[in-house]
Design an enzyme around this catalytic site. Sequence first.
Site, PDB file in Angstrom:
ATOM      1  N   LYS A 129       0.837  -1.205   0.000  1.00  0.00           N
ATOM      2  CA  LYS A 129       0.000   0.000   0.000  1.00  0.00           C
ATOM      3  C   LYS A 129       0.872   1.255   0.000  1.00  0.00           C
ATOM      4  O   LYS A 129       0.614   2.209  -0.737  1.00  0.00           O
ATOM      5  CB  LYS A 129      -0.946  -0.008   1.211  1.00  0.00           C
ATOM      6  CG  LYS A 129      -2.042  -1.057   1.086  1.00  0.00           C
ATOM      7  CD  LYS A 129      -2.795  -1.305   2.368  1.00  0.00           C
ATOM      8  CE  LYS A 129      -3.775  -2.484   2.173  1.00  0.00           C
ATOM      9  NZ  LYS A 129      -4.504  -2.870   3.370  1.00  0.00           N
TER      10      LYS A 129
ATOM     11  N   GLN B 216      -4.737  -1.313   9.553  1.00  0.00           N
ATOM     12  CA  GLN B 216      -4.598  -2.662   8.999  1.00  0.00           C
ATOM     13  C   GLN B 216      -5.173  -3.696   9.966  1.00  0.00           C
ATOM     14  O   GLN B 216      -4.860  -3.693  11.155  1.00  0.00           O
ATOM     15  CB  GLN B 216      -3.106  -2.951   8.717  1.00  0.00           C
ATOM     16  CG  GLN B 216      -2.859  -4.268   8.032  1.00  0.00           C
ATOM     17  CD  GLN B 216      -3.426  -4.319   6.610  1.00  0.00           C
ATOM     18  OE1 GLN B 216      -3.347  -3.349   5.851  1.00  0.00           O
ATOM     19  NE2 GLN B 216      -4.020  -5.443   6.243  1.00  0.00           N
TER      20      GLN B 216
ATOM     21  N   ASP C 218     -11.149   2.814   3.948  1.00  0.00           N
ATOM     22  CA  ASP C 218     -11.548   1.404   3.865  1.00  0.00           C
ATOM     23  C   ASP C 218     -13.069   1.267   3.788  1.00  0.00           C
ATOM     24  O   ASP C 218     -13.586   0.182   3.511  1.00  0.00           O
ATOM     25  CB  ASP C 218     -11.049   0.633   5.105  1.00  0.00           C
ATOM     26  CG  ASP C 218      -9.772  -0.141   4.819  1.00  0.00           C
ATOM     27  OD1 ASP C 218      -9.510  -0.413   3.622  1.00  0.00           O
ATOM     28  OD2 ASP C 218      -9.045  -0.473   5.771  1.00  0.00           O
TER      29      ASP C 218
END
Length: 315
Positions: free
Chosen positions: A62, A106, A129
């Site tokens: 990422k 994460q 997200d």
Amino acid sequence: MALHDILTRMTPKVLDGTAIAAEIKAEVRHSVEALAHRGIVPGLAVVLVGSDPASEVYVRNKVKSSGELGIRSLLLTPAADITEAKLLALLAELNVCEDIDGILVQLPLPKHIETRRILEAVDPGKDVDGFHPVNVGRLQIGQESLVPCTPAGIMQVLHRSGIPIAGRDCVMVGRSDIVGKPASTMLLNEGATVAVCHKGTRDLAAYTQRAEILVVATGVPGLIQPEMVTPGAVLIDVGINRLDRAADVERFFPADEGRRATFAKRGFVLMGDIDPRCYERSSAYTPVPGGVGALTIAMLMHNTVKAARMRRGLA
Ligand code: NDP
């Protein structure tokens, strides 16, 4: 020739996720350049708690993609024993930081931290997200929002491959908060008739056999077998499973020399939730690897730029 025979004889189209991801990344780069003319550099904060090896790989990718596209990334790596209160305080700082447009925590988090509480602490406007309840709700009612990356990637594959959605029978196998539920909502919002299946579904095949578009996200290698697929269906395989037993590789890929060579070299191969023998019955399918998996990071980059624009009223 009967329609059924035509469909069964058709060569299936491979839906190339890697190529579609490259297309999206090129568009994101273009948007980043346009923002640069206004003196704006989108910023993404990635929070990795602890040192789970798989998470480290995802996070590294990422951060790397951000750099390639001109997005500024900030990697924060608190130790695995950080308290929930301290992690919440860190998120509160990122929420008010002017240079940060997107915040990604994460997953999975260590067990002593309540994941829901953390996800709800992210500013919905920076929630790249798309896991915050505000964004989940916005998606549900069809309002513009930041949406989860993997389901957004599925929709991009369908749109950019010219696969019509409205009015079609879609079956989603899997109902997780990060894939199955949001993907089924997106399909429904675009006018599909959607059935959502899970472990409690009594006759899975009865549903999958109806699907014109079959999306599978279960984590069960080869769950979908050829007799469960209607000829001409579009197959979208979200599953990413590691096969590390020679017998499984032999079972699923009996004639695939390339896959067997990879297994001999690395000791494992990747496969999806759809048995590759289903492909020949389909009109189009996403391979694993190189299908939906390739899209997730591209959509994260897309969401970061979208968040940067939305925060400034440019969207
Ligand atoms: P979860 O484990 O959270 O959810 C799995 C879902 O599949 C559940 O809803 C479960 O049902 C259902 N399921 C499991 N077994 C069966 C079965 N035998 N029959 C019917 N339904 C079943 O997984 P995720 O959604 O997070 O991920 C699914 C797969 O997608 C994994 O392989 C994962 O690696 C991959 N993935 C890939 C991503 C990418 O491409 N970037 C991103 C995210 C995931 P129930 O709810 O009843 O338990």
